[in-house]
Design a protein around this motif. Sequence first.
Motif, PDB file in Angstrom:
ATOM      1  N   PHE A  20      18.958 -20.967  -1.621  1.00 49.08           N
ATOM      2  CA  PHE A  20      17.974 -21.859  -2.257  1.00 49.08           C
ATOM      3  C   PHE A  20      18.257 -23.368  -2.537  1.00 49.08           C
ATOM      4  O   PHE A  20      17.624 -24.130  -2.239  1.00 49.08           O
ATOM      5  N   CYS A  21      19.416 -23.616  -3.021  1.00 49.19           N
ATOM      6  CA  CYS A  21      19.774 -24.950  -3.244  1.00 49.19           C
ATOM      7  C   CYS A  21      21.712 -25.137  -3.200  1.00 49.19           C
ATOM      8  O   CYS A  21      21.729 -24.225  -4.350  1.00 49.19           O
ATOM      9  N   ARG A  23      23.267 -27.392  -4.716  1.00 47.11           N
ATOM     10  CA  ARG A  23      23.563 -27.855  -6.036  1.00 47.11           C
ATOM     11  C   ARG A  23      23.371 -26.753  -7.045  1.00 47.11           C
ATOM     12  O   ARG A  23      24.075 -26.627  -7.948  1.00 47.11           O
ATOM     13  N   GLN A  24      22.203 -26.104  -6.981  1.00 48.94           N
ATOM     14  CA  GLN A  24      22.203 -25.166  -7.988  1.00 48.94           C
ATOM     15  C   GLN A  24      23.044 -23.957  -8.055  1.00 48.94           C
ATOM     16  O   GLN A  24      23.763 -23.755  -9.104  1.00 48.94           O
ATOM     17  N   LEU A  27      26.183 -25.825  -9.570  1.00 47.98           N
ATOM     18  CA  LEU A  27      25.993 -25.841 -11.272  1.00 47.98           C
ATOM     19  C   LEU A  27      26.480 -24.564 -11.645  1.00 47.98           C
ATOM     20  O   LEU A  27      26.973 -24.501 -12.810  1.00 47.98           O
ATOM     21  N   VAL A 188      21.603 -34.150  -5.972  1.00 44.76           N
ATOM     22  CA  VAL A 188      20.152 -33.825  -6.065  1.00 44.76           C
ATOM     23  C   VAL A 188      19.720 -34.162  -4.692  1.00 44.76           C
ATOM     24  O   VAL A 188      19.853 -35.160  -4.254  1.00 44.76           O
ATOM     25  N   LYS A 189      18.771 -33.178  -4.403  1.00 47.40           N
ATOM     26  CA  LYS A 189      17.904 -33.260  -3.224  1.00 47.40           C
ATOM     27  C   LYS A 189      16.824 -32.778  -3.586  1.00 47.40           C
ATOM     28  O   LYS A 189      16.914 -31.493  -3.397  1.00 47.40           O
ATOM     29  N   ALA A 193      11.333 -26.615  -3.921  1.00 52.05           N
ATOM     30  CA  ALA A 193      11.984 -25.582  -4.954  1.00 52.05           C
ATOM     31  C   ALA A 193      12.523 -25.988  -6.173  1.00 52.05           C
ATOM     32  O   ALA A 193      12.361 -25.287  -7.180  1.00 52.05           O
ATOM     33  N   CYS A 194      12.452 -27.280  -6.334  1.00 52.80           N
ATOM     34  CA  CYS A 194      12.746 -27.726  -7.901  1.00 52.80           C
ATOM     35  C   CYS A 194      11.880 -27.422  -9.092  1.00 52.80           C
ATOM     36  O   CYS A 194      12.375 -26.952 -10.014  1.00 52.80           O
ATOM     37  N   CYS A 197      12.999 -23.804 -10.127  1.00 52.65           N
ATOM     38  CA  CYS A 197      14.453 -23.844 -10.276  1.00 52.65           C
ATOM     39  C   CYS A 197      14.698 -23.506 -11.785  1.00 52.65           C
ATOM     40  O   CYS A 197      14.217 -24.105 -12.663  1.00 52.65           O
ATOM     41  N   LYS A 200      16.417 -26.593 -13.611  1.00 52.82           N
ATOM     42  CA  LYS A 200      15.741 -28.137 -13.517  1.00 52.82           C
ATOM     43  C   LYS A 200      16.128 -28.801 -14.556  1.00 52.82           C
ATOM     44  O   LYS A 200      16.122 -30.140 -14.582  1.00 52.82           O
ATOM     45  N   CYS A 203      19.803 -29.649 -14.220  1.00 54.23           N
ATOM     46  CA  CYS A 203      19.979 -30.594 -13.127  1.00 54.23           C
ATOM     47  C   CYS A 203      19.501 -31.943 -13.219  1.00 54.23           C
ATOM     48  O   CYS A 203      19.831 -33.098 -12.874  1.00 54.23           O
ATOM     49  N   PRO A 205      16.499 -33.551 -12.075  1.00 52.68           N
ATOM     50  CA  PRO A 205      16.333 -34.133 -10.936  1.00 52.68           C
ATOM     51  C   PRO A 205      15.525 -35.567 -11.148  1.00 52.68           C
ATOM     52  O   PRO A 205      15.854 -36.379 -10.356  1.00 52.68           O
TER      53      PRO A 205
HETATM   54  S1  SF4 Z   1      16.311 -28.848  -9.613  1.00 54.49           S
HETATM   55 FE1  SF4 Z   1      16.102 -29.059  -7.687  1.00 54.49          FE
HETATM   56  S2  SF4 Z   1      17.862 -30.255  -7.021  1.00 54.49           S
HETATM   57 FE2  SF4 Z   1      18.395 -29.490  -9.000  1.00 54.49          FE
HETATM   58  S3  SF4 Z   1      19.401 -27.518  -8.684  1.00 54.49           S
HETATM   59 FE3  SF4 Z   1      17.409 -27.084  -9.163  1.00 54.49          FE
HETATM   60  S4  SF4 Z   1      16.662 -27.118  -6.797  1.00 54.49           S
HETATM   61 FE4  SF4 Z   1      18.790 -27.893  -6.670  1.00 54.49          FE
END
Ligand code: SF4
Length: 226
Positions: A20-21, A23-24, A27, A188-189, A193-194, A197, A200, A203, A205
């Motif tokens: 999915f991500c 970074r997620q 974290l 962060v990209k 999907a953010c 998430c 969020k 994170c 973003p």
């Molecule tokens: S907010 Fe976006 S970049 Fe941050 S962890 Fe969730 S999906 Fe990834």
Amino acid sequence: MKDYKEDDYLMLSGIQHYAFCKRQWALIHIENQWEENLRTIEGNIMHERAHNGPKLESRKNLLVSREMRIFSSSLGISGICDVVEFKKCNRDEENAVTLFNREGCYSVIPVEYKKGEPKVNDADRLQLTAQVMCLEEMLCTFIEYGYLYYGTTRRREKVEITEDLRKKVKEICSQMHQLVEKQYTPKVKRTKACNACSLKNICIPKLMKNSSVHDYILKNIGSEEL
Ligand code: SF4
């Protein structure tokens, strides 16, 4: 082939987070951050339903095992299968396994329960493939397919475990281990999907994207006089 020590095993369920991500995933699995939202709560309820009932149920030609613990030392992952079905088969079938205290031979079919509807991305299929690869390693067999059961459609989707899915799972597991070793959380990209998430708010973003904290304060508080 690498052989990971048990202490270094990562959570199999992290594969869907990583798909999915990245970074997620970091974290949650490196920084131990977690935040419940409606989707994760619904998902937990769905898994609890799958785990209701006896741990091992015997039907006519079928043994149903719930919450079966699985692992793979070559991938360095461990987890739990919602449901594994052992279906009676002929001894000469290439994927037939024998089970302790049970007569005859069985083929092995994992079933993973998911809330919502089938996704366009491969996250669920990759998680199921990782389960298949664990079961193959534990039971010395070959598994051609498994099922994903979706709460919204209340139907099973048959998933062929292709070479491509297997290759992706190997790559993901290797990358996850490298990130854990480096204790590195990818940057962060922002993607669509953010919006869905569960992390969020952690994170942040938008804050990462904005040019400065000054802009963020002005936008959210209206004045930089604090
Ligand atoms: S907010 Fe976006 S970049 Fe941050 S962890 Fe969730 S999906 Fe990834």
